[in-house]
Write a protein that holds these residues in place. Structure first.
Motif, PDB file in Angstrom:
ATOM      1  N   ALA A  35      25.093  90.388 -35.227  1.00 45.67           N
ATOM      2  CA  ALA A  35      24.515  89.501 -34.521  1.00 45.67           C
ATOM      3  C   ALA A  35      23.845  88.995 -35.771  1.00 45.67           C
ATOM      4  O   ALA A  35      23.592  87.306 -36.040  1.00 45.67           O
ATOM      5  CB  ALA A  35      23.248  89.967 -33.675  1.00 45.67           C
ATOM      6  N   LEU A  36      23.792  88.993 -36.300  1.00 50.81           N
ATOM      7  CA  LEU A  36      22.699  88.867 -38.176  1.00 50.81           C
ATOM      8  C   LEU A  36      23.801  88.086 -39.506  1.00 50.81           C
ATOM      9  O   LEU A  36      23.211  87.239 -40.094  1.00 50.81           O
ATOM     10  CB  LEU A  36      21.847  90.049 -39.401  1.00 50.81           C
ATOM     11  CG  LEU A  36      20.852  90.469 -37.907  1.00 50.81           C
ATOM     12  CD1 LEU A  36      20.312  91.429 -39.190  1.00 50.81           C
ATOM     13  CD2 LEU A  36      19.865  89.100 -37.900  1.00 50.81           C
ATOM     14  N   GLN A  37      24.946  88.883 -38.772  1.00 55.44           N
ATOM     15  CA  GLN A  37      26.071  87.523 -39.640  1.00 55.44           C
ATOM     16  C   GLN A  37      26.748  85.898 -38.616  1.00 55.44           C
ATOM     17  O   GLN A  37      27.047  86.027 -38.944  1.00 55.44           O
ATOM     18  CB  GLN A  37      27.760  88.153 -39.930  1.00 55.44           C
ATOM     19  CG  GLN A  37      27.402  89.739 -40.470  1.00 55.44           C
ATOM     20  CD  GLN A  37      27.963  90.324 -40.391  1.00 55.44           C
ATOM     21  OE1 GLN A  37      29.507  89.608 -39.955  1.00 55.44           O
ATOM     22  NE2 GLN A  37      27.976  91.339 -41.626  1.00 55.44           N
ATOM     23  N   ARG A  38      25.867  85.887 -37.466  1.00 58.98           N
ATOM     24  CA  ARG A  38      26.050  84.459 -36.684  1.00 58.98           C
ATOM     25  C   ARG A  38      25.832  83.180 -37.021  1.00 58.98           C
ATOM     26  O   ARG A  38      24.726  83.675 -37.584  1.00 58.98           O
ATOM     27  CB  ARG A  38      26.166  84.549 -34.971  1.00 58.98           C
ATOM     28  CG  ARG A  38      26.380  85.795 -34.608  1.00 58.98           C
ATOM     29  CD  ARG A  38      26.681  85.835 -33.121  1.00 58.98           C
ATOM     30  NE  ARG A  38      27.259  87.049 -32.279  1.00 58.98           N
ATOM     31  CZ  ARG A  38      27.180  87.954 -31.412  1.00 58.98           C
ATOM     32  NH1 ARG A  38      25.506  87.594 -31.798  1.00 58.98           N
ATOM     33  NH2 ARG A  38      27.208  88.893 -31.157  1.00 58.98           N
ATOM     34  N   GLU A  39      25.987  82.173 -37.137  1.00 57.31           N
ATOM     35  CA  GLU A  39      25.529  81.220 -38.026  1.00 57.31           C
ATOM     36  C   GLU A  39      24.410  80.706 -37.486  1.00 57.31           C
ATOM     37  O   GLU A  39      23.518  80.470 -38.952  1.00 57.31           O
ATOM     38  CB  GLU A  39      26.577  80.148 -37.750  1.00 57.31           C
ATOM     39  CG  GLU A  39      26.095  78.650 -38.441  1.00 57.31           C
ATOM     40  CD  GLU A  39      26.564  77.344 -38.531  1.00 57.31           C
ATOM     41  OE1 GLU A  39      26.641  76.467 -38.972  1.00 57.31           O
ATOM     42  OE2 GLU A  39      28.391  77.524 -37.565  1.00 57.31           O
ATOM     43  N   PRO A  40      23.286  80.609 -36.430  1.00 52.37           N
ATOM     44  CA  PRO A  40      22.194  80.920 -36.137  1.00 52.37           C
ATOM     45  C   PRO A  40      21.069  81.375 -36.856  1.00 52.37           C
ATOM     46  O   PRO A  40      19.937  81.019 -36.321  1.00 52.37           O
ATOM     47  CB  PRO A  40      22.120  79.790 -34.611  1.00 52.37           C
ATOM     48  CG  PRO A  40      23.739  80.024 -35.012  1.00 52.37           C
ATOM     49  CD  PRO A  40      24.332  81.027 -35.562  1.00 52.37           C
ATOM     50  N   ALA A  41      21.578  82.614 -36.709  1.00 54.08           N
ATOM     51  CA  ALA A  41      20.981  84.007 -37.022  1.00 54.08           C
ATOM     52  C   ALA A  41      19.554  83.735 -37.843  1.00 54.08           C
ATOM     53  O   ALA A  41      18.435  83.971 -37.452  1.00 54.08           O
ATOM     54  CB  ALA A  41      22.070  85.746 -37.106  1.00 54.08           C
ATOM     55  N   PRO A  42      20.209  83.235 -38.784  1.00 59.23           N
ATOM     56  CA  PRO A  42      18.874  82.886 -40.291  1.00 59.23           C
ATOM     57  C   PRO A  42      18.083  82.291 -40.215  1.00 59.23           C
ATOM     58  O   PRO A  42      16.833  81.918 -40.309  1.00 59.23           O
ATOM     59  CB  PRO A  42      19.978  82.694 -41.560  1.00 59.23           C
ATOM     60  CG  PRO A  42      21.207  83.515 -41.722  1.00 59.23           C
ATOM     61  CD  PRO A  42      21.628  83.454 -39.688  1.00 59.23           C
ATOM     62  N   ALA A  43      18.510  81.049 -39.520  1.00 57.37           N
ATOM     63  CA  ALA A  43      17.739  79.993 -39.452  1.00 57.37           C
ATOM     64  C   ALA A  43      16.922  80.201 -37.421  1.00 57.37           C
ATOM     65  O   ALA A  43      15.423  80.355 -38.087  1.00 57.37           O
ATOM     66  CB  ALA A  43      19.029  78.526 -39.041  1.00 57.37           C
ATOM     67  N   LEU A  44      17.671  80.893 -36.999  1.00 57.58           N
ATOM     68  CA  LEU A  44      16.020  81.583 -35.863  1.00 57.58           C
ATOM     69  C   LEU A  44      15.150  82.165 -36.178  1.00 57.58           C
ATOM     70  O   LEU A  44      14.053  82.182 -36.015  1.00 57.58           O
ATOM     71  CB  LEU A  44      17.293  81.917 -34.806  1.00 57.58           C
ATOM     72  CG  LEU A  44      18.075  80.392 -33.988  1.00 57.58           C
ATOM     73  CD1 LEU A  44      18.835  81.631 -32.468  1.00 57.58           C
ATOM     74  CD2 LEU A  44      16.586  79.901 -33.650  1.00 57.58           C
ATOM     75  N   LEU A  45      15.719  83.214 -37.768  1.00 57.96           N
ATOM     76  CA  LEU A  45      14.573  84.598 -37.321  1.00 57.96           C
ATOM     77  C   LEU A  45      13.760  83.889 -38.699  1.00 57.96           C
ATOM     78  O   LEU A  45      12.782  84.173 -38.665  1.00 57.96           O
ATOM     79  CB  LEU A  45      15.753  85.456 -38.937  1.00 57.96           C
ATOM     80  CG  LEU A  45      16.194  86.443 -38.045  1.00 57.96           C
ATOM     81  CD1 LEU A  45      16.859  87.295 -38.474  1.00 57.96           C
ATOM     82  CD2 LEU A  45      14.603  87.655 -37.106  1.00 57.96           C
ATOM     83  N   SER A  46      13.629  82.906 -39.079  1.00 57.69           N
ATOM     84  CA  SER A  46      13.420  81.865 -40.564  1.00 57.69           C
ATOM     85  C   SER A  46      11.942  81.165 -39.757  1.00 57.69           C
ATOM     86  O   SER A  46      10.534  81.148 -39.502  1.00 57.69           O
ATOM     87  CB  SER A  46      13.799  80.804 -40.895  1.00 57.69           C
ATOM     88  OG  SER A  46      12.905  80.662 -42.190  1.00 57.69           O
ATOM     89  N   HIS A  47      12.694  80.737 -38.233  1.00 57.06           N
ATOM     90  CA  HIS A  47      11.827  79.867 -37.459  1.00 57.06           C
ATOM     91  C   HIS A  47      10.373  80.639 -36.834  1.00 57.06           C
ATOM     92  O   HIS A  47       9.326  80.238 -37.019  1.00 57.06           O
ATOM     93  CB  HIS A  47      12.452  78.913 -36.001  1.00 57.06           C
ATOM     94  CG  HIS A  47      12.018  78.095 -35.296  1.00 57.06           C
ATOM     95  ND1 HIS A  47      12.434  77.222 -34.770  1.00 57.06           N
ATOM     96  CD2 HIS A  47      10.170  77.906 -35.898  1.00 57.06           C
ATOM     97  CE1 HIS A  47      11.578  76.508 -34.085  1.00 57.06           C
ATOM     98  NE2 HIS A  47      10.600  76.668 -35.050  1.00 57.06           N
ATOM     99  N   ALA A  48      10.966  81.743 -36.469  1.00 57.77           N
ATOM    100  CA  ALA A  48      10.061  82.704 -35.895  1.00 57.77           C
ATOM    101  C   ALA A  48       9.333  83.167 -37.084  1.00 57.77           C
ATOM    102  O   ALA A  48       8.167  83.660 -36.710  1.00 57.77           O
ATOM    103  CB  ALA A  48      11.073  84.152 -35.061  1.00 57.77           C
ATOM    104  N   MET A  49       9.608  83.498 -38.183  1.00 57.46           N
ATOM    105  CA  MET A  49       9.108  84.458 -39.296  1.00 57.46           C
ATOM    106  C   MET A  49       7.766  83.160 -39.254  1.00 57.46           C
ATOM    107  O   MET A  49       6.909  83.306 -39.539  1.00 57.46           O
ATOM    108  CB  MET A  49       9.490  84.637 -40.230  1.00 57.46           C
ATOM    109  CG  MET A  49      10.115  86.255 -40.269  1.00 57.46           C
ATOM    110  SD  MET A  49      10.947  86.197 -41.582  1.00 57.46           S
ATOM    111  CE  MET A  49      12.301  85.770 -41.865  1.00 57.46           C
ATOM    112  N   ASN A  50       7.727  81.850 -39.492  1.00 55.78           N
ATOM    113  CA  ASN A  50       7.162  80.901 -39.823  1.00 55.78           C
ATOM    114  C   ASN A  50       6.532  80.934 -38.519  1.00 55.78           C
ATOM    115  O   ASN A  50       5.433  80.179 -38.478  1.00 55.78           O
ATOM    116  CB  ASN A  50       7.848  79.116 -39.818  1.00 55.78           C
ATOM    117  CG  ASN A  50       8.472  79.789 -40.954  1.00 55.78           C
ATOM    118  OD1 ASN A  50       8.365  79.760 -42.006  1.00 55.78           O
ATOM    119  ND2 ASN A  50       9.726  78.184 -41.080  1.00 55.78           N
TER     120      ASN A  50
END
Length: 212
Positions: A35-50
């Motif tokens: 799941a974390l290797q999918r392309e949108p995952a890092p950006a979505l995680l960053s958005h959530a943390m912000n």
């Protein structure tokens, strides 16, 4: 003002720790890695943390955690919907979320739209004394004792409701009652207001609820 610009955010860090615990309890290690290797995952995680770093309130942070799990692990294909829910959560407060949930619960329990006047009283407490109230209002005696409510709480609820209407999460409807005769004030006064959670509101609630 430099002292305010700090990178460390204890709320964000607690959010990440609790999110990791939730994910670890729900998924196998291999599924998490995929799941974390999918392309949108890092950006979505960053958005959530912000969002978490500038948020407060357990209701909102739990809703954000659930939305993160839903968007990254359960519905990874719905990137636009996840981003929409994140943006909505960035805008909402604990009060918005609690009220939206309560309206939906009342709707489900009664199988009908909830009277607007009832919604305005969600979370408003009847107190034995007006001490500490900004705008104390006396109510009818309860069990023989005077009770008071803070008019400011009702005004705050009205602001929250108006906000959710503007965001398309809640709709205010008017329904005519069966008239026995014409009222002297005219038909426009012969209406009752109801609150209805919209389809958009239901989608947001589904995303921010604990995954079953």
């Amino acid at each position: 003002m430099r002292g305010l610009q700090v990178a460390y955010s204890p709320i964000r860090d607690r959010f990440v720790v609790e999110l990791a615990k939730k994910v670890d309890a729900l998924f196998e290690r291999q599924d998490i890695e995929i799941a974390l290797q999918r392309e949108p995952a890092p950006a979505l995680l960053s958005h959530a943390m912000n969002i978490a770093s500038r948020s407060f309130g357990q209701e909102k942070l739990e809703a954000l955690r659930n939305a993160t799990v839903s968007g990254i692990f359960y519905s990874p294909q719905n990137v636009n919907l996840t981003a929409l829910v994140f943006s909505m959560l960035d805008r909402l407060t604990d009060g918005h979320i609690s009220m939206l949930k309560e309206i939906a619960n009342l709707e489900n329990a009664t199988d009908h739209h909830v009277p607007w006047e009832r919604v305005k009283m969600i979370g408003v407490h009847f107190m034995p004394s007006p001490d500490g109230m900004k705008s104390p209002t006396r109510t009818l005696p309860i069990n023989g004792e005077d009770r008071f409510i803070d008019g400011l709480d009702i005004q705050t609820n009205e602001i929250l409701l108006a906000d959710m209407v503007s965001l398309g999460l809640v709709e205010q409807r008017s329904e005519s009652m069966t008239a026995i005769h014409e009222w002297s004030t005219g038909p426009s006064q012969n209406l009752f207001g109801y609150a209805l959670v919209t389809h958009k509101g239901r989608l947001v609630l589904e995303y921010i609820s604990e995954a079953k």
